[in-house]
Scaffold this motif. Structure first.
Motif, PDB file in Angstrom:
ATOM      1  N   LEU A  45       0.824  -1.201   0.000  1.00 47.44           N
ATOM      2  CA  LEU A  45       0.000   0.000   0.000  1.00 47.44           C
ATOM      3  C   LEU A  45       0.863   1.258   0.000  1.00 47.44           C
ATOM      4  N   TYR A  46       1.903   1.250   0.823  1.00 48.22           N
ATOM      5  CA  TYR A  46       2.815   2.395   0.906  1.00 48.22           C
ATOM      6  C   TYR A  46       3.458   2.687  -0.451  1.00 48.22           C
ATOM      7  N   LEU A  47       3.969   1.639  -1.098  1.00 47.11           N
ATOM      8  CA  LEU A  47       4.675   1.827  -2.358  1.00 47.11           C
ATOM      9  C   LEU A  47       3.718   2.158  -3.496  1.00 47.11           C
ATOM     10  N   LYS A 106       8.044   2.143 -15.697  1.00 45.71           N
ATOM     11  CA  LYS A 106       8.985   1.098 -16.088  1.00 45.71           C
ATOM     12  C   LYS A 106       9.499   0.211 -14.950  1.00 45.71           C
ATOM     13  N   THR A 107       9.123   0.524 -13.720  1.00 51.20           N
ATOM     14  CA  THR A 107       9.592  -0.298 -12.605  1.00 51.20           C
ATOM     15  C   THR A 107       8.447  -1.162 -12.064  1.00 51.20           C
ATOM     16  N   SER A 108       8.813  -2.132 -11.242  1.00 53.28           N
ATOM     17  CA  SER A 108       7.817  -3.003 -10.624  1.00 53.28           C
ATOM     18  C   SER A 108       8.366  -3.535  -9.301  1.00 53.28           C
ATOM     19  N   PHE A 109       7.487  -4.127  -8.489  1.00 50.94           N
ATOM     20  CA  PHE A 109       7.925  -4.678  -7.216  1.00 50.94           C
ATOM     21  C   PHE A 109       6.956  -5.754  -6.743  1.00 50.94           C
ATOM     22  N   MET A 186      18.530   4.632   6.751  1.00 54.76           N
ATOM     23  CA  MET A 186      19.250   4.074   5.608  1.00 54.76           C
ATOM     24  C   MET A 186      18.405   3.063   4.848  1.00 54.76           C
ATOM     25  N   ALA A 187      17.536   2.344   5.547  1.00 52.13           N
ATOM     26  CA  ALA A 187      16.662   1.393   4.866  1.00 52.13           C
ATOM     27  C   ALA A 187      15.709   2.124   3.923  1.00 52.13           C
ATOM     28  N   VAL A 188      15.216   3.271   4.376  1.00 52.50           N
ATOM     29  CA  VAL A 188      14.319   4.064   3.537  1.00 52.50           C
ATOM     30  C   VAL A 188      15.076   4.657   2.345  1.00 52.50           C
ATOM     31  N   VAL A 189      16.302   5.134   2.588  1.00 52.70           N
ATOM     32  CA  VAL A 189      17.133   5.643   1.489  1.00 52.70           C
ATOM     33  C   VAL A 189      17.345   4.551   0.443  1.00 52.70           C
ATOM     34  N   LYS A 190      17.683   3.348   0.913  1.00 56.34           N
ATOM     35  CA  LYS A 190      17.945   2.239  -0.007  1.00 56.34           C
ATOM     36  C   LYS A 190      16.688   1.843  -0.776  1.00 56.34           C
ATOM     37  N   LEU A 191      15.545   1.967  -0.134  1.00 58.47           N
ATOM     38  CA  LEU A 191      14.280   1.660  -0.800  1.00 58.47           C
ATOM     39  C   LEU A 191      14.099   2.534  -2.037  1.00 58.47           C
TER      40      LEU A 191
END
Length: 216
Positions: A45-47, A106-109, A186-191
């Motif tokens: 939901l967030y993404l 163009k991206t997916s998850f 850092m986890a959020v940055v990496k996301l």
């Protein structure tokens, strides 16, 4: 590679990092008004909302803007980009929008629940983000010409998703009726890096920037 082209490409990489930081500057807490929380995939939901702009699903769950010190990074980066490329604020903003559209298209998850512990939910998110290798190639090979804005627009229009997924773990916590993104900074940055440049290793970006520095 001459000095001007090196500066332009270096500015391009900084532009991408600024995009990542700018998008990550908000929207990292949620609150639940009603509904069956256990059935909600909070990561998905967030993404869906804050990467792809889809706000129709689960309207009963509200995401609240939360100030973040990401914002202090964006200003200096934009100034650096302007210094290197001589682009206007309006042009840089348009490039940000163009890049963001390429990410949405163009991206997916996929996001799968990894574990639950008391009131926390950890998801493993597999992300097929924009390919840094393709981006690097296009920055070097796209005809620059005299129009710097057109050059970057052409580079961004060639964005492709990576063939390999990048994994990031996200943890959400339920407390006092609210759901918050409990992952560290850092986890959020990496996301966001995973979506926007298909990488989570900041050193790989630094290395690429160094390769594009003009010869002294």
């Amino acid at each position: 590679m001459n000095r001007q082209r090196g500066l332009l490409i270096g500015g391009g990489i900084l532009l991408l990092i600024a995009v990542v930081m700018g998008i990550a500057a908000t929207n990292n807490n949620t609150s639940v008004k009603k509904g069956r929380e256990k059935e909600v995939n909070y990561a998905e939901l967030y993404l869906d909302r804050y990467i792809y702009g889809n706000f129709e699903d689960k309207p009963e769950i509200e995401f609240s803007d939360v100030p973040s010190d990401f914002s202090v990074v964006v200003g200096p980066l934009k100034e650096k980009i302007q210094s290197d490329t001589k682009l206007s604020n309006e042009q840089i903003d348009k490039l940000f929008e163009l890049y963001y559209e390429s990410v949405k298209q163009k991206t997916s998850f996929d996001a799968n629940l990894k574990k639950t512990k008391k009131n926390s939910f950890t998801y493993t998110v597999g992300i097929s983000g924009i390919s840094l290798k393709e981006l690097s190639k296009n920055l070097k090979e796209t005809e620059k010409g005299d129009d710097v804005y057109l050059y970057f627009s052409n580079v961004i229009s060639q964005n492709k998703s990576s063939n390999e997924q990048t994994s990031v773990d996200l943890t959400f916590k339920k407390e006092n009726g609210k759901i918050s993104l409990a992952s560290n900074y850092m986890a959020v940055v990496k996301l966001y890096m995973a979506f926007y440049i298909g990488e989570t290793d900041v050193f790989s970006i630094k290395k690429m920037m160094e390769e594009f520095q003009p010869a002294k």
